[in-house]
Design an enzyme around this catalytic site. Structure first.
Site, short mmCIF file in Angstrom:
data_model
loop_
_atom_site.label_atom_id
_atom_site.label_comp_id
_atom_site.label_asym_id
_atom_site.label_seq_id
_atom_site.Cartn_x
_atom_site.Cartn_y
_atom_site.Cartn_z
N LYS A 181 0.85 -1.20 0.00
CA LYS A 181 0.00 0.00 0.00
C LYS A 181 0.88 1.25 0.00
CE LYS A 181 -1.80 2.60 3.18
NZ LYS A 181 -1.73 3.92 2.55
N GLU A 255 10.50 0.71 10.11
CA GLU A 255 11.50 1.76 9.88
C GLU A 255 10.79 3.08 10.19
OE1 GLU A 255 13.50 4.40 8.89
OE2 GLU A 255 13.22 3.97 6.76
N CYS A 289 13.60 10.51 7.11
CA CYS A 289 13.62 9.98 8.48
C CYS A 289 15.01 10.10 9.08
CB CYS A 289 13.16 8.53 8.48
SG CYS A 289 13.95 7.54 7.23
N GLU A 386 10.40 14.99 15.89
CA GLU A 386 10.68 14.96 14.46
C GLU A 386 9.77 15.99 13.78
OE1 GLU A 386 9.49 11.37 12.25
OE2 GLU A 386 11.45 11.43 11.30
P1 NDP Z 1 2.14 7.57 8.75
O1 NDP Z 1 3.01 6.78 9.63
O2 NDP Z 1 0.75 7.86 9.19
O3 NDP Z 1 2.02 6.86 7.31
C1 NDP Z 1 2.88 5.88 6.81
C2 NDP Z 1 2.08 4.82 6.07
O4 NDP Z 1 1.26 4.09 6.99
C3 NDP Z 1 1.10 5.41 5.06
O5 NDP Z 1 0.99 4.54 3.95
C4 NDP Z 1 -0.19 5.44 5.85
O6 NDP Z 1 -1.32 5.51 5.03
C5 NDP Z 1 -0.10 4.15 6.61
N1 NDP Z 1 -0.93 4.08 7.83
C6 NDP Z 1 -1.45 5.10 8.55
N2 NDP Z 1 -2.13 4.60 9.62
C7 NDP Z 1 -2.04 3.25 9.56
C8 NDP Z 1 -2.51 2.18 10.38
N3 NDP Z 1 -3.21 2.40 11.48
N4 NDP Z 1 -2.20 0.92 10.02
C9 NDP Z 1 -1.47 0.67 8.92
N5 NDP Z 1 -1.00 1.64 8.11
C10 NDP Z 1 -1.26 2.92 8.42
O7 NDP Z 1 2.84 8.89 8.40
P2 NDP Z 1 2.16 10.25 7.89
O8 NDP Z 1 2.18 10.23 6.44
O9 NDP Z 1 0.82 10.48 8.50
O10 NDP Z 1 3.14 11.30 8.49
C11 NDP Z 1 3.03 11.66 9.85
C12 NDP Z 1 4.39 11.91 10.41
O11 NDP Z 1 5.15 10.71 10.36
C13 NDP Z 1 5.21 12.90 9.63
O12 NDP Z 1 4.93 14.19 10.02
C14 NDP Z 1 6.60 12.49 9.96
O13 NDP Z 1 7.00 13.08 11.16
C15 NDP Z 1 6.50 11.01 10.15
N6 NDP Z 1 6.93 10.24 8.98
C16 NDP Z 1 8.09 9.56 9.09
C17 NDP Z 1 8.55 8.84 8.01
C18 NDP Z 1 9.81 8.11 8.11
O14 NDP Z 1 10.32 7.66 7.08
N7 NDP Z 1 10.36 7.95 9.27
C19 NDP Z 1 7.84 8.79 6.75
C20 NDP Z 1 6.58 9.50 6.76
C21 NDP Z 1 6.18 10.19 7.85
P3 NDP Z 1 -1.86 6.94 4.54
O15 NDP Z 1 -0.71 7.74 4.11
O16 NDP Z 1 -2.69 6.61 3.39
O17 NDP Z 1 -2.59 7.51 5.69
#
Ligand code: NDP
Length: 477
Positions: A181, A255, A289, A386
């Protein structure tokens, strides 16, 4: 001398974006029921409508992946699997420009980065893992290592296609099949990748892509037919996943977030270090990240360093991500922009001093100027949380031990950087820093052969290299 740059826009005519997309299940595109818009974050233009995956879509995708695993993929030799990976890698290279333009349109990151970093690394991951597919029995990965079965993979929006490659390439090389996904705001390159799977004649069901939001992700995680989860995203969602799979026999790699420290000693080559700090935090709008979001500077050089940093930051070109001169593109979404604005506001109210160069930011789209905060202390939220944007928190230190204590004083442990001319000091510091990856006199260097992952709240397990393969394998009989 200041150079003026004429606009150098990359043409978007190479991409063909459909008005609406469905899911990719069992080798075919299938229509979705409900849809949501995906936009270009630089202009807010609606690019397409993306299907919102339901539990029943996930069910179909898992069933297709299970069938492909049992009937086809697990029966192929490593050598044959490797051929498919090579084929995918070559097609990705052939279509690199198309992928780069599409990623820039959907994500907002500069074309210079998608063209020179994201897409070449994507192809490199497939080439690298293609080479592993027929060598798994001889690499110390346990006795006759076996795949888990169906891997559920959930990826974020900051490196959409690259995170897909980090997940899909090792899964396929080790004989697993996949239900992936992409993130809600950046599904388009994953859907183009589905076309590449068709072009490479990958057997139906080996790769399935279900688009959607967190509920779709949750349906994948909780599906009984999934044997291994690979997740990249926020620590908050990572914790939810860990809770969801506790008590099951599902394996997981997580991760998660980071608050990387870049430690600059007073003997560091200052101009090079300034360049490295800029790359560490402003690469990919700071949506990284492992970004070097904390600069820990030795006090004696702090004033000179910050002055030079400001001069360098004033030359960062912020604007149209499709312009080949652009250094800093758009913030990926309004939600992320609000989060960055909120945390920067917290920095102001906690008494840190904010500075940004003058920037002409467009009224349309989501933008945040490159920003530094000085006078930051360990107690400030901007030193601990972060921000995931182009915002650098600057702290100072007097003794090397103090630098290490400050660098390690974080709930995360993903990345760190050390800047010094002394090899012995670099070796000493890298051994003390509690981070999964430590760069010395450089930053943000990635290679498929190099394992990547973190300590503490930065996650579980490693991706990339031999370590990353082992997460997709279990010991055979
Ligand atoms: P999320 O952790 O919410 O999203 C990452 C992935 O997980 C997306 O595909 C998301 O779907 C999916 N997801 C969300 N909720 C669930 C769940 N309950 N069960 C399974 N999958 C889920 O990150 P965000 O995009 O909301 O970003 C929020 C914060 O996370 C950012 O501000 C940043 O600080 C951090 N972040 C860190 C990353 C890293 O690489 N360390 C990468 C991205 C974000 P969908 O996007 O469709 O909601």
């Amino acid at each position: 001398m200041t150079f003026e740059y004429a606009p150098a826009p990359e043409s978007r005519s190479i991409v063909d974006i459909k008005a609406k997309y469905g899911h990719f299940i069992d080798g075919k595109f299938v229509t979705g029921k409900n849809h949501f818009a995906t936009i270009n974050p630089a202009t807010e233009e609606v690019l397409s409508q993306i299907a919102l995956g339901s539990a029943s879509d996930v069910d179909k995708a898992v069933a297709a992946a299970q069938k492909a695993y049992t009937k086809t993929w697990s029966k192929l030799s490593g050598k044959e699997r490797g051929k498919y990976l090579y084929r995918i890698a070559r097609i990705l290279q052939e279509r690199a420009r198309e992928f780069a333009v599409l990623e820039t349109l959907d994500n907002g990151k500069p074309i210079r980065e998608t063209r020179d970093i994201d897409i070449p690394l994507v192809a490199a991951h497939f080439f690298y893992h293609a080479g592993w597919a027929d060598k798994l029995d001889y690499a110390g990965l346990g006795k006759s290592p076996q795949p888990h079965g169906v891997a559920g993979q959930i990826i974020p929006w900051n490196f959409p296609l690259l995170m897909l490659a980090w997940k899909v390439a090792p899964a396929l090389a080790t004989g697993n099949t996949v239900v992936l996904k992409p993130a809600e705001t950046t599904s388009l390159t994953a859907l183009l990748f589905a076309q590449v799977c068709q072009e490479a004649e990958l057997p139906d069901g080996v790769v399935n892509i279900v688009t959607g939001d967190g509920t779709t992700g949750s349906a994948i995680v909780n599906h009984p037919g999934i044997h291994k989860i690979a997740f990249t995203g926020s620590t908050e969602v990572g914790k939810k996943l860990a809770r969801a799979i506790a008590g099951t026999d599902k394996k997981a790699t997580l991760e998660l977030g980071g608050k990387g420290a870049n430690v600059v000693f007073d003997d560091a080559p200052i101009d090079e270090a300034v360049e490295g700090i800029v790359n560490g935090i402003f690469f990919n709008q700071g949506h990284v990240c492992c970004a070097g979001s904390r600069l820990i500077l030795q006090e004696g050089i702090a004033d000179e360093f910050i002055e030079k940093l400001k001069v360098r930051m004033a030359k960062i070109r912020v604007g149209d991500p499709l312009d080949k001169n652009t250094d800093l593109g758009a913030i990926n979404s309004r939600e992320q922009l609000l989060k960055i604005q909120e945390l920067a506001g917290v920095g102001d109210s906690e008494g840190a001093e904010r500075w940004s160069p003058a920037c002409n930011l467009s009224d349309k789209g989501f933008w945040f100027a490159p920003t530094i905060f000085t006078g930051v202390t360990q107690a400030h939220r901007i030193a601990r949380e972060e921000i995931f944007g182009p915002v650098l928190s600057i702290l100072t230190f007097r003794t090397p031990q103090e630098a290490i204590e400050k660098a390690n004083n974080t709930p995360f442990g993903l990345s760190a950087g050390v800047w010094s001319e002394k090899g012995s000091r670099i070796l000493w510091a890298t051994q003390q820093l509690r981070a999964g990856v430590v760069w010395a006199n450089t930053f943000n260097k990635f290679d498929p052969a190099s394992p990547f992952g973190g300590y503490k709240e930065s996650g579980w397990g490693r991706e990339g290299g031999k370590h990353g393969l082992s997460a997709y394998l279990k010991e055979g009989k």
